[in-house]
Scaffold this motif. Sequence first.
Motif: not given
Length: 335
Positions: A62-69, A71-73, A79-86
Amino acid sequence: MKTLLAFFLFSLSIGYSEIKHDFLAVDNGKNRLFRVDQIGGKSWSVAIPGGARDLQIIPGNKVLLSHGSGANEYDLETGKQSSWSVTKFKDIQTARRLANGNTLIGSNQGGITFTEINSSGETVRSVNYLGLGDLRIARVLESGNLLFTGSSPHQVFEGDFSKKIVWKATLPGKGYKAWRLPNGNTWATTGETVTVIEIDKQGKVVKTLGGNSNVGQKWYSGFHLLENGNIVVANWLGHGQEGKGPHAVEFDSSNKLVWSWEDHTLASTITNLLVLDSPSSETKLAETSNINRQFNLKNEKHDVDMFSNWNLNHFAAIPIKNKNTWVLVSGVLIR
């Protein structure tokens, strides 16, 4: 003999034109994450939240991506988003998965603030550097200290978790990412001055790659140091420069431009990238186990076990061939 010589000369003439890469790229203009695979054809594009910057390959392919609010995996293959996110934080610029399973995020809230969160997104601990701003991407050093760039004026900093700045150096432009080499030097990008510079321990610039003489170079942000010593840099085309240059460029150690990529239909403003086809000598254990020591987390055996099955070919880190540190003047590197 003549045939061999002719073949050798022909090989030299086409060598650079045959360079291809498989890489991830963050487009903060269209708010998309791309995988551009010029080698195996595994390209994809997905929509992502605004404010995305940082990239890290984590366990589970997987790839961890930071974003403004937060992070997502995302799945590296599809490229499908996994279940973990903040998603409950503000102004997040960087995110790193730690060896204990927690995630370190950094923001420009109340200065520059780094927060460790658990898998549920709850805060474990944090550190704040008052008076600093314009954080972009940060890296955790082997010592457990943090390497990051900031402004007022433009500088690269090394700070510990007692809020102490233990080292800093002035940058000629707005920093984005920095990277610490084994000899203590640092590479960093410089934003509008479109260079990647190597800085020694005394803050002196000892090497410069890139520069305004290269056509279409606008603003250097994220970068990746390859195993062969070349550096691939994101050429951000914001501030009214969309469509006026390549999205990514690659320089060899003699500052020769050897590869570039642009697709102005697909992408708008690429702010960061991660090359997947270049094996990396960085291990995420080296990046994260020492932060646990600063946080008094006694979990080192778990750290080793957790990372023992990682695919090193996909590390976001930069393979180090020499003893210097590169700073992307608009970026950061770590050992």
